[in-house]
Design an enzyme around this catalytic site. Sequence first.
Site, PDB file in Angstrom:
ATOM      1  N   GLU A  51      47.007  43.820  59.689  1.00  0.00           N
ATOM      2  CA  GLU A  51      45.948  44.795  59.436  1.00  0.00           C
ATOM      3  C   GLU A  51      45.304  44.463  58.091  1.00  0.00           C
ATOM      4  O   GLU A  51      46.005  44.270  57.094  1.00  0.00           O
ATOM      5  CB  GLU A  51      46.531  46.211  59.409  1.00  0.00           C
ATOM      6  N   ASP A  78      43.355  57.016  52.939  1.00  0.00           N
ATOM      7  CA  ASP A  78      44.131  56.227  51.993  1.00  0.00           C
ATOM      8  C   ASP A  78      44.680  57.079  50.856  1.00  0.00           C
ATOM      9  O   ASP A  78      43.963  57.884  50.253  1.00  0.00           O
ATOM     10  CB  ASP A  78      43.273  55.108  51.388  1.00  0.00           C
TER      11      ASP A  78
END
Length: 288
Positions: A69, A80
């Site tokens: 990824e 995030d």
Amino acid sequence: MTTATDTATDRAEGTNDTAGARRIAAAFDGARADGRAAFIPYVVAGYPDADTSLEIALAVADAGADVLEVGLPYSDPLADGATLQRASGIALGAGATLERSLRLIERIAAARPDLPLVPMGYANQVIGGGDGETVAKRLAKAGAAGLIVADLTPDEGAPFEAVARAAGLAVVYLVAPTTSPARRAAIAARSGGFLYCVSLVGVTGARTSLPASVGKLVRDIKAVSPIQVAVGFGVSTPAHVRSIAKAGADGVVVASALVDALGPDGRDVTRLAALVTGLRGGTGAAKR
């Protein structure tokens, strides 16, 4: 009651019958044939700089990645946590752009052509004010197999799925502990390559422990998913990986812990590779 959104969702074809999805599925199948879950590490494109991020990606690949990824640095991330936000900010400060991230993906794909690459970004980066066709084509040309658009839901994803399908890309969707059982099944039917199961409520970030409910979550989602299920968010130790593999997950995603392992300057590749090796060793815990 069936809503217009439900009807549109049911009609969408998804992206699991694309060349990219088949590449990802083959990687999961290879891991399963080895008696383990697939290991999916995460790297940040351009962190701490373009050349070092390539070195990091290749080190992670060689230490045992089944799928890689690749985070696309973005100024306003939603999923995030602090570690990835910091790394993304440093990458942007070092000159990272979407185009430069695409060039990095090209370089990784050229160096490790058998490794499926799945970039992760946000709708504003990928789709913007259009349909995302330009970025989808560019990603496919760069060598990506699929794409995670963290803030794109299946309710609004059908137009981009069509674009991705034409480019041969899998669109990977996410489900969370708060996703209802019926919706989990609907999202799983639309996801391409694999279904990303978020292990906890919150943003990314290494945790000392995972929720006690993660095993049941994996089993419940596996029961309704026609494709592979990979678990991420908070996974940071070999013990975490073993517990997720034992619960029956087809894959395990590790992100923030890997970025942390690079140290404050983002350059401790040796320490990172050692952690990847240890985490990868935990994927064989399940009897498959």
